[in-house]
Design an enzyme around this catalytic site. Structure first.
Site, PDB file in Angstrom:
ATOM      1  N   ASN A   6       0.674  -1.121   0.317  1.00  0.00           N
ATOM      2  CA  ASN A   6       0.045  -0.126   0.039  1.00  0.00           C
ATOM      3  C   ASN A   6       1.025   1.323  -0.305  1.00  0.00           C
ATOM      4  OD1 ASN A   6      -1.688   2.295   0.602  1.00  0.00           O
ATOM      5  ND2 ASN A   6      -2.115   1.282   3.136  1.00  0.00           N
ATOM      6  N   TRP A   7       1.350   2.190  -0.942  1.00  0.00           N
ATOM      7  CA  TRP A   7       1.810   3.291  -1.509  1.00  0.00           C
ATOM      8  C   TRP A   7       1.095   4.255  -0.560  1.00  0.00           C
ATOM      9  CZ3 TRP A   7       4.801   2.811  -6.887  1.00  0.00           C
ATOM     10  CH2 TRP A   7       5.182   2.069  -6.908  1.00  0.00           C
ATOM     11  N   LYS A   8       0.177   4.364  -0.649  1.00  0.00           N
ATOM     12  CA  LYS A   8      -0.367   5.564   0.301  1.00  0.00           C
ATOM     13  C   LYS A   8      -0.026   6.216  -0.429  1.00  0.00           C
ATOM     14  CE  LYS A   8      -0.267   3.797   5.079  1.00  0.00           C
ATOM     15  NZ  LYS A   8      -0.085   3.594   6.475  1.00  0.00           N
ATOM     16  N   HIS A  92      -9.995   1.071   4.562  1.00  0.00           N
ATOM     17  CA  HIS A  92      -8.033   0.773   5.293  1.00  0.00           C
ATOM     18  C   HIS A  92      -9.117   2.354   6.359  1.00  0.00           C
ATOM     19  CE1 HIS A  92      -4.483   2.784   6.050  1.00  0.00           C
ATOM     20  NE2 HIS A  92      -3.741   1.483   5.475  1.00  0.00           N
ATOM     21  N   GLU A  94      -7.348   4.331   7.945  1.00  0.00           N
ATOM     22  CA  GLU A  94      -7.263   5.993   7.685  1.00  0.00           C
ATOM     23  C   GLU A  94      -8.735   6.500   6.951  1.00  0.00           C
ATOM     24  OE1 GLU A  94      -3.005   6.219   5.448  1.00  0.00           O
ATOM     25  OE2 GLU A  94      -2.001   4.972   7.036  1.00  0.00           O
ATOM     26  N   GLU A 163      -6.119  -5.220  10.327  1.00  0.00           N
ATOM     27  CA  GLU A 163      -4.846  -4.253  10.305  1.00  0.00           C
ATOM     28  C   GLU A 163      -4.908  -3.293  12.040  1.00  0.00           C
ATOM     29  OE1 GLU A 163      -2.491  -3.043   6.564  1.00  0.00           O
ATOM     30  OE2 GLU A 163      -4.550  -1.886   7.078  1.00  0.00           O
ATOM     31  N   GLY A 169       1.952   1.747  10.684  1.00  0.00           N
ATOM     32  CA  GLY A 169       2.902   3.271  10.409  1.00  0.00           C
ATOM     33  C   GLY A 169       3.610   2.988  11.880  1.00  0.00           C
ATOM     34  N   SER A 205       2.736  -2.544  10.207  1.00  0.00           N
ATOM     35  CA  SER A 205       4.644  -2.082  10.540  1.00  0.00           C
ATOM     36  C   SER A 205       5.425  -3.023  10.140  1.00  0.00           C
ATOM     37  CB  SER A 205       4.900  -1.845  12.010  1.00  0.00           C
ATOM     38  OG  SER A 205       4.366  -0.702  12.173  1.00  0.00           O
ATOM     39  N   GLY A 226       3.049  -1.598   4.600  1.00  0.00           N
ATOM     40  CA  GLY A 226       2.840   0.253   3.607  1.00  0.00           C
ATOM     41  C   GLY A 226       4.170   0.660   4.197  1.00  0.00           C
ATOM     42  N   GLY A 227       4.672   0.559   4.387  1.00  0.00           N
ATOM     43  CA  GLY A 227       5.884   2.295   4.493  1.00  0.00           C
ATOM     44  C   GLY A 227       6.789   1.072   3.889  1.00  0.00           C
TER      45      GLY A 227
HETATM   46  C1  PEP Z   1      -1.013   0.321   5.613  1.00  0.00           C
HETATM   47  O1  PEP Z   1      -0.928   1.452   5.359  1.00  0.00           O
HETATM   48  O2  PEP Z   1      -2.417  -0.658   5.118  1.00  0.00           O
HETATM   49  C2  PEP Z   1       0.646  -0.466   6.390  1.00  0.00           C
HETATM   50  C3  PEP Z   1       0.484  -1.751   7.402  1.00  0.00           C
HETATM   51  O3  PEP Z   1       0.852   0.563   6.611  1.00  0.00           O
HETATM   52  P1  PEP Z   1       2.523   0.404   7.469  1.00  0.00           P
HETATM   53  O4  PEP Z   1       3.408  -1.589   7.009  1.00  0.00           O
HETATM   54  O5  PEP Z   1       3.532   1.715   7.342  1.00  0.00           O
HETATM   55  O6  PEP Z   1       1.973   0.114   9.194  1.00  0.00           O
END
Ligand code: PEP
Length: 248
Positions: A6-8, A92, A94, A163, A169, A205, A226-227
């Site tokens: 997930n590049w956001k 998600h 967010e 999640e 994050g 994470s 994500g990251g």
């Molecule tokens: C996400 O935003 O779906 C996610 C899992 O982010 P991160 O891996 O950065 O926690």
């Protein structure tokens, strides 16, 4: 196993091109693991161009619940499908947090995606306060329940991602045991619905160092990243860890 990045709202044409090229060149077709990246919508065409002759799939991060019409700023599932989009994230945290999406809204988006032949990756998860108040199960079951009710038998075609919000994050990954405990609850609910085969991803994470322990759990079928998906090497390493886990 399914590993989804997930590049956001990160990236630009140049950095995307490098990352997409690295994935396209270095990820070899594997029957046991699918690798996919969910990119910002304006770059779906770029992802399609870069990946269409390979094995890495691409997806979007949101979709409108509406098929079309006067909904300024929204993007329909049919529009996503025009760019070869295979997956779309819905619900998600967010989106739920910053855009007020309810579980019913998320369910309608999942329905719209399936109608266009796109696999919705439905995200569920609890906040830290909810976990501390022992509400984790109730929260994720309520989020999942709304989607199952709306999709009926079609739920078999979705992907579910757990999640925990406190883990996204933050660098604070759920332990493999914490994640497995919630996944087992979700699996039981899916089984009651006749949808036990729905892939269950863990997200929060995830990185190359912690992914193996998570993927070794019986009810974790992949990762939403994500990251770490913004660095091609890290994302490919997570894909490799999924290959190893699938071979066990
Ligand atoms: C996400 O935003 O779906 C996610 C899992 O982010 P991160 O891996 O950065 O926690």
């Amino acid at each position: 196993m399914l590993v989804v990045g997930n590049w956001k709202m990160h990236g630009d044409w140049g950095s995307n091109a490098q990352r997409l090229q690295a994935l396209h060149q270095q990820w070899v077709a594997q029957p046991s693991v699918t690798l996919a990246v969910c990119v910002p919508s304006p770059y779906l065409g770029q992802a399609q161009q870069a990946l269409q002759h390979g094995v890495v799939a691409w997806g979007a991060q949101d979709v409108s619940a509406h098929a079309g019409g006067a909904y300024t700023g929204e993007v329909s599932a049919a529009m996503l499908a025009d760019f070869g989009t295979r997956y779309v994230l819905v619900g998600h945290s967010e989106r739920r947090q910053y855009h007020g999406e309810t579980s019913e809204h998320v369910a309608a988006k999942a329905q719209a995606a399936l109608h266009a032949g796109i696999t919705p990756i439905v995200c569920v998860g609890e906040s830290l306060a909810q976990r501390q108040a022992q509400q984790t199960e109730a929260v994720v079951l309520s989020q999942l329940g709304a989607v199952l009710e709306a999709l009926g038998e079609q739920a078999l075609a979705m992907v579910l991602a757990y999640e925990p919000i406190w883990s996204i994050g933050t660098g604070q990954t759920a332990t493999a045991e914490q994640a497995q405990a919630v996944h087992a609850v979700l699996r039981t609910r899916l089984r009651q619905h006749g949808a036990a085969t729905v892939p269950l991803l863990y997200g929060g994470s995830v990185n190359p160092s912690n992914v193996a322990g998570l993927l070794a759990q019986p009810d974790i079928n992949g990762a939403l990243v994500g990251g770490a998906s913004l660095k091609a090497d890290d994302f490919l390493a997570i894909g490799q860890a999924a290959l190893s886990a699938a071979a066990l």
